[in-house]
Design a protein around this motif. Structure first.
Motif, mmCIF file in Angstrom:
data_model
loop_
_atom_site.group_PDB
_atom_site.id
_atom_site.type_symbol
_atom_site.label_atom_id
_atom_site.label_comp_id
_atom_site.label_asym_id
_atom_site.label_seq_id
_atom_site.Cartn_x
_atom_site.Cartn_y
_atom_site.Cartn_z
ATOM 1 N N PHE A 195 0.863 -1.181 0.000
ATOM 2 C CA PHE A 195 0.000 0.000 0.000
ATOM 3 C C PHE A 195 0.903 1.236 0.000
ATOM 4 O O PHE A 195 1.319 1.700 1.064
ATOM 5 N N PRO A 196 1.239 1.762 -1.186
ATOM 6 C CA PRO A 196 2.160 2.899 -1.268
ATOM 7 C C PRO A 196 1.722 4.074 -0.403
ATOM 8 O O PRO A 196 0.549 4.460 -0.409
ATOM 9 N N SER A 197 2.664 4.637 0.315
ATOM 10 C CA SER A 197 2.356 5.705 1.271
ATOM 11 C C SER A 197 2.033 7.034 0.593
ATOM 12 O O SER A 197 1.444 7.913 1.223
ATOM 13 N N GLU A 198 2.388 7.199 -0.683
ATOM 14 C CA GLU A 198 2.098 8.470 -1.363
ATOM 15 C C GLU A 198 0.674 8.538 -1.905
ATOM 16 O O GLU A 198 0.243 9.574 -2.396
ATOM 17 N N LEU A 199 -0.067 7.440 -1.801
ATOM 18 C CA LEU A 199 -1.443 7.398 -2.282
ATOM 19 C C LEU A 199 -2.410 7.645 -1.137
ATOM 20 O O LEU A 199 -2.071 7.481 0.027
ATOM 21 N N LYS A 200 -3.637 8.006 -1.498
ATOM 22 C CA LYS A 200 -4.730 8.076 -0.528
ATOM 23 C C LYS A 200 -5.703 6.955 -0.889
ATOM 24 O O LYS A 200 -5.765 6.510 -2.034
ATOM 25 N N TYR A 201 -6.479 6.489 0.098
ATOM 26 C CA TYR A 201 -7.329 5.316 -0.055
ATOM 27 C C TYR A 201 -8.751 5.605 0.418
ATOM 28 O O TYR A 201 -8.974 6.513 1.205
ATOM 29 N N THR A 202 -9.700 4.781 -0.070
ATOM 30 C CA THR A 202 -11.089 4.931 0.355
ATOM 31 C C THR A 202 -11.540 3.672 1.079
ATOM 32 O O THR A 202 -10.948 2.608 0.926
ATOM 33 N N ALA A 216 -14.792 -9.638 -12.416
ATOM 34 C CA ALA A 216 -13.850 -10.724 -12.172
ATOM 35 C C ALA A 216 -14.535 -12.021 -12.607
ATOM 36 O O ALA A 216 -15.706 -12.020 -12.989
ATOM 37 N N VAL A 217 -13.816 -13.122 -12.546
ATOM 38 C CA VAL A 217 -14.359 -14.399 -12.986
ATOM 39 C C VAL A 217 -15.669 -14.724 -12.282
ATOM 40 O O VAL A 217 -16.611 -15.208 -12.897
ATOM 41 N N LYS A 218 -15.762 -14.413 -10.975
ATOM 42 C CA LYS A 218 -16.929 -14.820 -10.192
ATOM 43 C C LYS A 218 -17.888 -13.705 -9.799
ATOM 44 O O LYS A 218 -18.934 -13.973 -9.216
ATOM 45 N N THR A 219 -17.546 -12.437 -10.077
ATOM 46 C CA THR A 219 -18.385 -11.349 -9.580
ATOM 47 C C THR A 219 -18.196 -10.069 -10.395
ATOM 48 O O THR A 219 -17.215 -9.935 -11.126
ATOM 49 N N VAL A 220 -19.129 -9.147 -10.247
ATOM 50 C CA VAL A 220 -19.026 -7.805 -10.815
ATOM 51 C C VAL A 220 -19.182 -6.823 -9.661
ATOM 52 O O VAL A 220 -20.073 -6.982 -8.824
ATOM 53 N N SER A 221 -18.295 -5.818 -9.596
ATOM 54 C CA SER A 221 -18.347 -4.828 -8.523
ATOM 55 C C SER A 221 -18.370 -3.421 -9.096
ATOM 56 O O SER A 221 -17.771 -3.157 -10.138
ATOM 57 N N ASP A 222 -19.054 -2.537 -8.390
ATOM 58 C CA ASP A 222 -19.062 -1.126 -8.765
ATOM 59 C C ASP A 222 -17.739 -0.488 -8.391
ATOM 60 O O ASP A 222 -17.086 -0.893 -7.419
ATOM 61 N N LEU A 223 -17.369 0.541 -9.140
ATOM 62 C CA LEU A 223 -16.203 1.372 -8.837
ATOM 63 C C LEU A 223 -16.719 2.723 -8.372
ATOM 64 O O LEU A 223 -17.553 3.336 -9.045
ATOM 65 N N PHE A 224 -16.233 3.195 -7.222
ATOM 66 C CA PHE A 224 -16.718 4.434 -6.622
ATOM 67 C C PHE A 224 -15.672 5.539 -6.713
ATOM 68 O O PHE A 224 -14.493 5.312 -6.408
ATOM 69 N N MET A 225 -16.106 6.726 -7.092
ATOM 70 C CA MET A 225 -15.217 7.882 -7.200
ATOM 71 C C MET A 225 -14.786 8.332 -5.801
ATOM 72 O O MET A 225 -15.639 8.582 -4.947
ATOM 73 N N PRO A 226 -13.476 8.415 -5.563
ATOM 74 C CA PRO A 226 -12.998 8.844 -4.237
ATOM 75 C C PRO A 226 -13.356 10.287 -3.889
ATOM 76 O O PRO A 226 -13.660 10.597 -2.745
ATOM 77 N N VAL A 227 -13.284 11.186 -4.888
ATOM 78 C CA VAL A 227 -13.563 12.612 -4.700
ATOM 79 C C VAL A 227 -14.267 13.128 -5.954
ATOM 80 O O VAL A 227 -14.207 12.493 -7.000
ATOM 81 N N ALA A 228 -14.903 14.276 -5.860
ATOM 82 C CA ALA A 228 -15.560 14.860 -7.027
ATOM 83 C C ALA A 228 -14.529 15.149 -8.114
ATOM 84 O O ALA A 228 -13.475 15.730 -7.844
ATOM 85 N N THR A 280 -12.238 18.378 -9.036
ATOM 86 C CA THR A 280 -13.049 19.598 -8.984
ATOM 87 C C THR A 280 -13.087 20.209 -7.585
ATOM 88 O O THR A 280 -13.531 21.336 -7.435
ATOM 89 N N ASP A 281 -12.630 19.476 -6.578
ATOM 90 C CA ASP A 281 -12.581 19.993 -5.206
ATOM 91 C C ASP A 281 -11.413 19.335 -4.478
ATOM 92 O O ASP A 281 -11.550 18.270 -3.883
ATOM 93 N N LEU A 282 -10.253 19.975 -4.540
ATOM 94 C CA LEU A 282 -9.029 19.411 -3.958
ATOM 95 C C LEU A 282 -9.146 19.167 -2.454
ATOM 96 O O LEU A 282 -8.475 18.290 -1.911
ATOM 97 N N THR A 283 -9.998 19.914 -1.768
ATOM 98 C CA THR A 283 -10.113 19.753 -0.316
ATOM 99 C C THR A 283 -10.677 18.383 0.061
ATOM 100 O O THR A 283 -10.454 17.910 1.173
ATOM 101 N N GLN A 284 -11.388 17.727 -0.859
ATOM 102 C CA GLN A 284 -11.940 16.413 -0.555
ATOM 103 C C GLN A 284 -10.850 15.351 -0.349
ATOM 104 O O GLN A 284 -11.095 14.332 0.283
ATOM 105 N N LEU A 285 -9.668 15.590 -0.878
ATOM 106 C CA LEU A 285 -8.561 14.650 -0.676
ATOM 107 C C LEU A 285 -8.255 14.473 0.817
ATOM 108 O O LEU A 285 -7.823 13.409 1.246
ATOM 109 N N ASP A 286 -8.490 15.533 1.607
ATOM 110 C CA ASP A 286 -8.205 15.485 3.041
ATOM 111 C C ASP A 286 -9.068 14.475 3.787
ATOM 112 O O ASP A 286 -8.709 14.035 4.871
ATOM 113 N N SER A 287 -10.203 14.103 3.217
ATOM 114 C CA SER A 287 -11.106 13.172 3.897
ATOM 115 C C SER A 287 -10.772 11.703 3.620
ATOM 116 O O SER A 287 -11.367 10.805 4.214
ATOM 117 N N LEU A 288 -9.806 11.465 2.747
ATOM 118 C CA LEU A 288 -9.433 10.091 2.403
ATOM 119 C C LEU A 288 -8.424 9.520 3.390
ATOM 120 O O LEU A 288 -7.841 10.245 4.196
#
Length: 126
Positions: free
Chosen positions: A3-10, A61-73, A106-114
């Motif tokens: 889990f690279p430390s320079e990334l943010k996660y949801t 995936a072979v056994k399932t389908v999952s939604d992808l969610f936008m981390p920030v606007a 579109t809203d850089l401040t939302q990164l702070d909530s990740l």
């Protein structure tokens, strides 16, 4: 698991790597491991503005389908074309060649909530 430390996660297991007002988004190593072999990615929001936590596509995936969610606007500006022929890049290199979309934030401040990598590891029990 990496889990690279320079990334943010949801809490929904996406990652985001921001540089200025642009960012790359993908799914975490944990998510791809849980899904198994990725066979298809569908992004139906190219050119659209997508709100934080809104679905921007699906991953199959072979056994399932999952939604992808936008981390920030953001506005979806590009899908990783390599995934058309090689969706398994998400399994082999989720933080590199396996990125899914590129966006304009579109809203850089939302990164702070990740989550930081340490917070994400706690979330998944590592």
């Amino acid at each position: 698991m990496d889990f690279p430390s320079e990334l943010k996660y949801t809490k929904d297991h996406e990652w985001i790597k921001a540089s200025g007002d642009e960012a790359y988004i993908g799914i975490t190593a944990f998510a791809q491991q849980e899904l198994g072999d990725i066979v298809y990615v569908e992004i139906d929001k190219i050119g659209a503005e997508v709100a934080a936590e809104e679905v921007f596509g699906t991953i199959e995936a072979v056994k399932t389908v999952s939604d992808l969610f936008m981390p920030v606007a953001a506005i979806v500006i590009e899908m990783n074309k390599k995934l058309d022929a090689n969706p398994e890049l998400i399994n082999t290199d989720p933080y590199g060649d396996g990125w899914i979309i590129k966006v304009k934030l579109t809203d850089l401040t939302q990164l702070d909530s990740l989550l930081w990598d340490t917070e994400y590891k706690t979330l998944i029990g590592l």
